[in-house]
Write an enzyme that holds these catalytic residues in place. Structure first.
Site, PDB file in Angstrom:
ATOM      1  N   THR A 152      -0.458  -3.875   3.058  1.00 59.54           N
ATOM      2  CA  THR A 152       0.495  -4.794   2.425  1.00 59.54           C
ATOM      3  C   THR A 152       1.781  -4.779   3.255  1.00 59.54           C
ATOM      4  O   THR A 152       1.893  -5.488   4.230  1.00 59.54           O
ATOM      5  CB  THR A 152       0.749  -4.434   0.950  1.00 59.54           C
ATOM      6  OG1 THR A 152       1.076  -3.043   0.848  1.00 59.54           O
ATOM      7  CG2 THR A 152      -0.477  -4.722   0.097  1.00 59.54           C
ATOM      8  N   LYS A 178      -3.609   3.217   2.983  1.00 59.61           N
ATOM      9  CA  LYS A 178      -2.552   2.225   3.087  1.00 59.61           C
ATOM     10  C   LYS A 178      -1.433   2.660   2.150  1.00 59.61           C
ATOM     11  O   LYS A 178      -1.656   3.298   1.118  1.00 59.61           O
ATOM     12  CB  LYS A 178      -3.056   0.820   2.750  1.00 59.61           C
ATOM     13  CG  LYS A 178      -3.505   0.580   1.319  1.00 59.61           C
ATOM     14  CD  LYS A 178      -2.418   0.313   0.320  1.00 59.61           C
ATOM     15  CE  LYS A 178      -1.489  -0.783   0.791  1.00 59.61           C
ATOM     16  NZ  LYS A 178      -0.323  -0.891  -0.159  1.00 59.61           N
ATOM     17  N   THR A 189      -2.824   8.484  -3.120  1.00 61.64           N
ATOM     18  CA  THR A 189      -1.853   7.630  -2.463  1.00 61.64           C
ATOM     19  C   THR A 189      -2.048   6.206  -2.969  1.00 61.64           C
ATOM     20  O   THR A 189      -2.863   5.964  -3.843  1.00 61.64           O
ATOM     21  CB  THR A 189      -2.025   7.689  -0.938  1.00 61.64           C
ATOM     22  OG1 THR A 189      -1.049   6.856  -0.350  1.00 61.64           O
ATOM     23  CG2 THR A 189      -3.412   7.263  -0.525  1.00 61.64           C
ATOM     24  N   GLU A 275       8.662   2.369   4.065  1.00 62.56           N
ATOM     25  CA  GLU A 275       9.377   1.099   4.237  1.00 62.56           C
ATOM     26  C   GLU A 275      10.786   1.344   4.781  1.00 62.56           C
ATOM     27  O   GLU A 275      11.605   2.005   4.141  1.00 62.56           O
ATOM     28  CB  GLU A 275       9.428   0.344   2.915  1.00 62.56           C
ATOM     29  CG  GLU A 275       8.066  -0.181   2.507  1.00 62.56           C
ATOM     30  CD  GLU A 275       8.023  -0.810   1.139  1.00 62.56           C
ATOM     31  OE1 GLU A 275       7.065  -1.541   0.858  1.00 62.56           O
ATOM     32  OE2 GLU A 275       8.946  -0.558   0.335  1.00 62.56           O
ATOM     33  N   ASN A 399      12.133  -4.617  -0.163  1.00 61.03           N
ATOM     34  CA  ASN A 399      11.804  -4.676  -1.588  1.00 61.03           C
ATOM     35  C   ASN A 399      12.556  -5.759  -2.334  1.00 61.03           C
ATOM     36  O   ASN A 399      12.098  -6.232  -3.382  1.00 61.03           O
ATOM     37  CB  ASN A 399      12.045  -3.295  -2.203  1.00 61.03           C
ATOM     38  CG  ASN A 399      10.939  -2.331  -1.846  1.00 61.03           C
ATOM     39  OD1 ASN A 399       9.857  -2.383  -2.385  1.00 61.03           O
ATOM     40  ND2 ASN A 399      11.208  -1.475  -0.856  1.00 61.03           N
ATOM     41  N   THR A 404       8.687 -12.876  -1.994  1.00 67.01           N
ATOM     42  CA  THR A 404       8.968 -14.173  -1.356  1.00 67.01           C
ATOM     43  C   THR A 404       8.005 -14.438  -0.203  1.00 67.01           C
ATOM     44  O   THR A 404       7.345 -13.542   0.284  1.00 67.01           O
ATOM     45  CB  THR A 404      10.408 -14.207  -0.820  1.00 67.01           C
ATOM     46  OG1 THR A 404      10.570 -13.150   0.142  1.00 67.01           O
ATOM     47  CG2 THR A 404      11.385 -14.018  -1.947  1.00 67.01           C
TER      48      THR A 404
END
Length: 404
Positions: A152, A178, A189, A275, A399, A404
């Protein structure tokens, strides 16, 4: 953005395990977003799942179907099918039935997994339309394609392949994972899939996975959030010529150690890909009374936004680490016995700043991409390690724009 070298490894084929991918266009059309994994007949399968009370519909279905000798895994990215009520359950069951029709199997032998946006209905029609292509692509060599299909916000595909030898015969253990955000596993996870050609019964395989997960995926955190969709699966095809793995044997220990290694490497890859991450931090807590106490202290430090932003800024603001240790709930802690280190630089000793500590020494460590924070509690002999990353501007941006 990722910390360190994160190239996808050479993955050895696992006899009896095939993987196929396709693009269903769930959220994007650039790369595949559907993965089917097929296990040989008589395979065994173990799994652990999120403990989030709002666990996703596919988690409920996979838990139930685990008891029916699973043969297939169906994974989609781009949509979590979480927070979708009864319709989500019906959608998860429908995708299992759709795959079963394509492979001429039983729907109860399909384990579904989803990852992506929460609260949106699963596009069942798109998934159904892509299943025949995914099944037609089933191959033992598709590990790289599989790793990409489950991504993702990940910036790189994550895989580990390990080969061990037992009585002159090889056993292969492969793993994919992932995850980059909403990472504070309370079982495993975001998604992790491991496969081996070992012969091992389901109960022992389940025990092996649970022990490995506790010391790996349950020792990482990116942002302190436990996903609704966390799941980790270990499949065993039984196609190796090595003897069956039995409990309390030296063979089991060799196998269990290898599974642990694969899990730890996959878990570390997730933190490296946190991230917006620019740094990897190992929080090592030593001299605790219990493992639980050590983990609690480690995660308190790892979850602190003040600690994480200081690391992002390469600021040796050690008071933030000290404060985190102090609020970790350690009863009757003797402050004078606590020592804190940045790598080999002692920053706290005898209840305050170490006499020989210098800001220059602290800054030297903080400028590194990978840093070890060691806490010595001076209370016992237990020790545990927690992996985390820093908190950057990019994390907020990712985040804020996720849907979007």
């Amino acid at each position: 953005m990722a910390v360190g070298q994160c190239s996808f490894p050479i993955m050895h084929p696992v006899a009896g395990i095939t993987l196929g991918t396709a693009n269903a266009g769930i959220k994007q059309t650039v790369r595949d977003d559907i993965l089917v994994i097929q296990m040989a007949e008589h395979s065994t399968c173990a799994a652990v799942f999120t403990q989030n009370a709002f666990c996703a519909a596919p988690v409920h279905v996979a838990k139930a179907n685990l008891a029916h000798a699973p043969r297939w895994l169906l994974i989609n990215s781009g949509n979590a099918n979480a927070g979708t009520g009864e319709q989500g359950m019906q959608d998860a069951l429908a995708t299992c039935a759709d795959l079963a029709e394509v492979v001429d199997g039983a729907a109860a032998q399909v384990l579904p997994f989803s990852t992506g946006v929460i609260g949106q209905s699963l596009p069942v029609g798109k998934i159904k339309a892509a299943l025949r292509e995914a099944v037609s692509n089933l191959d033992t060599a598709n590990w790289d394609k599989a790793a990409q299909a489950i991504m993702t916000t990940d910036t790189f595909p994550k895989g580990v392949s390990k080969v061990i030898e037992i009585d002159g015969q090889t056993i292969t253990i492969n793993g994919l994972s992932k995850g980059a955000g909403m990472i504070q596993p309370n079982m495993a996870t975001m998604l992790g899939f491991m496969a081996t050609d070992a012969k091992i019964d389901q109960a022992l395989l389940q025990n092996c996975l649970a022990l490995a997960v506790e010391q790996s995926f349950n020792r990482i955190t990116v942002d302190g959030d436990t996903s609704t969709n966390d799941a980790c699966v270990l499949m065993a095809s039984g196609c190796s010529l090595a003897p069956e793995i039995k409990q309390d044997s030296e063979h089991y220990q060799i196998f269990a150690d290898a599974v642990m290694t694969v899990c730890k490497q996959l878990a570390e890859a997730i933190v490296r890909d946190g991230e917006g991450a620019t740094k990897l931090m190992r929080i090592v807590v030593e001299q605790a009374l219990t493992d639980e106490e050590a983990v609690r202290v480690g995660k308190t430090i790892a979850h602190s936004p003040l600690v994480k932003t200081a690391f992002f800024a390469s600021d040796p603001n050690w008071g933030r680490i000290l404060a985190a240790v102090g609020r970790a709930g350690v009863e009757d802690m003797v402050l004078e016995n606590v020592q804190l280190y940045l790598d080999d630089v002692c920053i706290v000793r005898n209840g305050g700043r170490a006499d020989d500590y210098t800001e220059e020494a602290g800054q030297r460590v903080m400028n590194q991409e990978e840093i070890t924070v060691t806490v010595k509690l001076g209370r016992g002999e237990a020790a545990q390690e927690v992996l985390t990353c820093d908190l950057s501007y990019e994390y907020v941006k990712i985040n804020a724009e996720y849907r979007t």
